[in-house]
Design a protein around this motif. Structure first.
Motif, PDB file in Angstrom:
ATOM      1  N   LEU A 160       1.032  -1.133   0.091  1.00 31.05           N
ATOM      2  CA  LEU A 160       0.462  -0.086   0.147  1.00 31.05           C
ATOM      3  C   LEU A 160       1.184   1.332  -0.386  1.00 31.05           C
ATOM      4  N   GLN A 161       1.188   2.375  -1.183  1.00 27.52           N
ATOM      5  CA  GLN A 161       1.868   3.035  -0.977  1.00 27.52           C
ATOM      6  C   GLN A 161       0.845   4.670  -0.663  1.00 27.52           C
ATOM      7  N   HIS A 162       0.913   5.217   0.802  1.00 22.81           N
ATOM      8  CA  HIS A 162       0.681   5.862   1.269  1.00 22.81           C
ATOM      9  C   HIS A 162       0.883   7.801   0.584  1.00 22.81           C
ATOM     10  N   ASN A 163      -0.048   8.164   0.914  1.00 22.20           N
ATOM     11  CA  ASN A 163      -0.077   9.664  -0.352  1.00 22.20           C
ATOM     12  C   ASN A 163       0.370  10.722   0.878  1.00 22.20           C
ATOM     13  N   THR A 164       1.407  11.229   1.480  1.00 21.34           N
ATOM     14  CA  THR A 164       1.331  12.041   2.259  1.00 21.34           C
ATOM     15  C   THR A 164       2.070  13.223   2.412  1.00 21.34           C
ATOM     16  N   LEU A 165       1.932  14.239   2.583  1.00 23.66           N
ATOM     17  CA  LEU A 165       2.698  15.345   2.838  1.00 23.66           C
ATOM     18  C   LEU A 165       3.467  15.907   3.892  1.00 23.66           C
TER      19      LEU A 165
ATOM     20  N   ARG B 147      14.066  21.784  12.177  1.00 21.07           N
ATOM     21  CA  ARG B 147      13.723  20.035  11.601  1.00 21.07           C
ATOM     22  C   ARG B 147      12.481  19.816  12.300  1.00 21.07           C
ATOM     23  N   ALA B 148      11.805  21.009  12.948  1.00 22.01           N
ATOM     24  CA  ALA B 148      10.721  19.999  13.571  1.00 22.01           C
ATOM     25  C   ALA B 148       9.854  19.511  12.034  1.00 22.01           C
ATOM     26  N   THR B 149       9.307  18.280  11.953  1.00 19.69           N
ATOM     27  CA  THR B 149       8.256  17.594  11.069  1.00 19.69           C
ATOM     28  C   THR B 149       6.962  17.644  11.289  1.00 19.69           C
ATOM     29  N   GLN B 150       6.515  18.387  10.185  1.00 21.61           N
ATOM     30  CA  GLN B 150       5.021  18.129  10.395  1.00 21.61           C
ATOM     31  C   GLN B 150       4.360  16.822   9.556  1.00 21.61           C
ATOM     32  N   VAL B 151       3.296  15.833   9.128  1.00 23.05           N
ATOM     33  CA  VAL B 151       2.984  15.073   8.003  1.00 23.05           C
ATOM     34  C   VAL B 151       1.537  15.155   8.379  1.00 23.05           C
ATOM     35  N   MET B 152       0.964  15.336   6.891  1.00 24.79           N
ATOM     36  CA  MET B 152      -0.092  15.088   6.826  1.00 24.79           C
ATOM     37  C   MET B 152      -0.797  14.121   5.834  1.00 24.79           C
ATOM     38  N   ARG B 153      -2.230  13.310   6.160  1.00 21.71           N
ATOM     39  CA  ARG B 153      -2.381  12.226   5.211  1.00 21.71           C
ATOM     40  C   ARG B 153      -3.249  12.418   4.217  1.00 21.71           C
ATOM     41  N   ARG B 154      -2.814  12.322   3.121  1.00 20.73           N
ATOM     42  CA  ARG B 154      -3.774  12.802   1.862  1.00 20.73           C
ATOM     43  C   ARG B 154      -4.462  11.403   1.297  1.00 20.73           C
ATOM     44  N   GLU B 155      -5.499  12.297   0.702  1.00 18.05           N
ATOM     45  CA  GLU B 155      -5.949  10.819  -0.076  1.00 18.05           C
ATOM     46  C   GLU B 155      -5.558  10.428  -1.197  1.00 18.05           C
ATOM     47  N   GLY B 156      -5.813   9.578  -1.390  1.00 16.85           N
ATOM     48  CA  GLY B 156      -4.775   8.935  -2.800  1.00 16.85           C
ATOM     49  C   GLY B 156      -3.947   7.631  -2.247  1.00 16.85           C
ATOM     50  N   ALA B 157      -4.286   7.289  -0.685  1.00 19.84           N
ATOM     51  CA  ALA B 157      -3.036   5.923  -1.040  1.00 19.84           C
ATOM     52  C   ALA B 157      -3.837   4.663  -1.791  1.00 19.84           C
ATOM     53  N   ARG B 158      -2.485   4.570  -2.573  1.00 17.58           N
ATOM     54  CA  ARG B 158      -3.138   3.050  -3.888  1.00 17.58           C
ATOM     55  C   ARG B 158      -2.207   1.919  -3.299  1.00 17.58           C
ATOM     56  N   TRP B 159      -2.650   0.982  -3.628  1.00 18.19           N
ATOM     57  CA  TRP B 159      -1.832  -0.021  -4.414  1.00 18.19           C
ATOM     58  C   TRP B 159      -1.175  -0.802  -5.225  1.00 18.19           C
ATOM     59  N   VAL B 160      -0.389  -1.148  -5.172  1.00 19.54           N
ATOM     60  CA  VAL B 160       1.297  -0.472  -5.821  1.00 19.54           C
ATOM     61  C   VAL B 160       1.728  -2.240  -6.354  1.00 19.54           C
TER      62      VAL B 160
ATOM     63  N   THR C  31     -19.903 -10.262  17.128  1.00 19.31           N
ATOM     64  CA  THR C  31     -19.070  -9.281  16.459  1.00 19.31           C
ATOM     65  C   THR C  31     -17.746  -9.008  16.554  1.00 19.31           C
ATOM     66  N   ALA C  32     -17.292  -8.336  15.124  1.00 16.10           N
ATOM     67  CA  ALA C  32     -15.523  -7.455  15.483  1.00 16.10           C
ATOM     68  C   ALA C  32     -15.235  -5.656  14.796  1.00 16.10           C
ATOM     69  N   THR C  33     -15.028  -5.206  15.109  1.00 15.74           N
ATOM     70  CA  THR C  33     -14.717  -3.745  15.252  1.00 15.74           C
ATOM     71  C   THR C  33     -13.063  -3.588  14.476  1.00 15.74           C
ATOM     72  N   ILE C  34     -12.788  -3.985  13.464  1.00 17.75           N
ATOM     73  CA  ILE C  34     -11.373  -3.985  12.507  1.00 17.75           C
ATOM     74  C   ILE C  34     -10.713  -2.937  11.960  1.00 17.75           C
ATOM     75  N   PRO C  35     -10.349  -2.327  12.491  1.00 13.33           N
ATOM     76  CA  PRO C  35      -9.351  -1.049  11.812  1.00 13.33           C
ATOM     77  C   PRO C  35      -8.601  -1.566  10.490  1.00 13.33           C
ATOM     78  N   ILE C  36      -8.917  -0.552   9.834  1.00 10.34           N
ATOM     79  CA  ILE C  36      -8.291  -1.274   8.706  1.00 10.34           C
ATOM     80  C   ILE C  36      -6.959   0.034   7.303  1.00 10.34           C
ATOM     81  N   ALA C  37      -6.234   0.132   6.687  1.00  7.91           N
ATOM     82  CA  ALA C  37      -5.790   0.800   5.205  1.00  7.91           C
ATOM     83  C   ALA C  37      -6.413   0.116   4.305  1.00  7.91           C
TER      84      ALA C  37
END
Length: 228
Positions: free
Chosen positions: A19-24, A32-45, A172-178
């Protein structure tokens, strides 16, 4: 656009599937403090190598690649390492319907009974677009529903369970997903647990390159990305 099924006879000798994520990412030039934002568009490669291929299998793969017409059409692909779930293979639907009694015709007197199933695992509640977890039902009570890394098909798309989840006593089960849920899903949408697939297209027009060894054995490496 035409969507093709992957030929069952073709299995890769080597495979990259992730799974290739799409982050900024922004790094302060001062601290050198780092900020990371998750963006839409993660895709399988995927990158699948097929070697060696005899003339028949080489022709089968080359015919598929020709039909895909570069990036025009798509093919449904699954992760050959994750064809089956690692959780308990039983579902509540494996339990026959009641009523139940013992061989001497006595029945449960304390208000309890056997679990009567509701069918194969499915969504127990609707889930909005962008959700990072899904609420499901239909698992065998008290056992591992899915293992970390298991793949789940939902609404024609591919997701990964990011943690091992044990089903409740009610199944029942609550499943975290990506990745985050691609689109809103309705209650009772079924889960695909065996060979869940994802629509992919070729990355370039040169994926059919086919170096051939002496003896007429062919080697082909195909690079693909999820069609979003």
């Amino acid at each position: 656009m035409v969507e093709y099924a992957w030929p069952e006879l073709l299995r890769p000798s080597r495979l990259v599937f992730y799974l290739q994520h799409n982050t900024l990412r922004f790094v302060s030039p001062v601290t050198r403090a780092t900020q990371v934002m998750r963006r839409e568009g993660a895709r399988w490669v995927a990158e699948a190598s097929f070697e060696p291929l005899n003339p028949a299998k080489a022709g089968l793969l080359e015919g598929l690649l020709a039909a895909l017409a570069g990036s025009v059409n798509t093919v449904r692909v699954w992760d050959w390492r994750r064809e089956f779930p690692t959780g308990d293979p039983r579902s509540q639907g494996d339990v026959p319907s009641g009523p139940y009694s013992f061989s001497d015709a006595t029945i449960f007197t304390d208000g309890t009974g056997l679990v009567v199933g509701s069918g194969n695992p499915a969504l127990a509640a609707g889930a909005p677009r962008g959700a990072l977890s899904i609420t499901t039902a239909g698992w065998w009570p008290g056992t591992v529903a899915v293992g970390a890394g298991d793949h789940i098909g939902l609404g024609g798309r591919l997701y990964m369970a990011t943690e091992t989840v044990v089903a409740s006593g009610a199944g029942t089960a609550t499943i975290p997903i990506a990745p985050p849920l691609r689109e809103a899903m309705l209650v009772s949408t079924p889960l695909v647990l065996t060979k869940p697939s994802v629509p992919m297209r070729l990355i370039s027009d040169d994926e059919a390159a086919n170096p051939t060894r002496s003896g007429r054995f062919t080697a082909i490496t195909v690079r693909m990305e999820e069609a979003l």
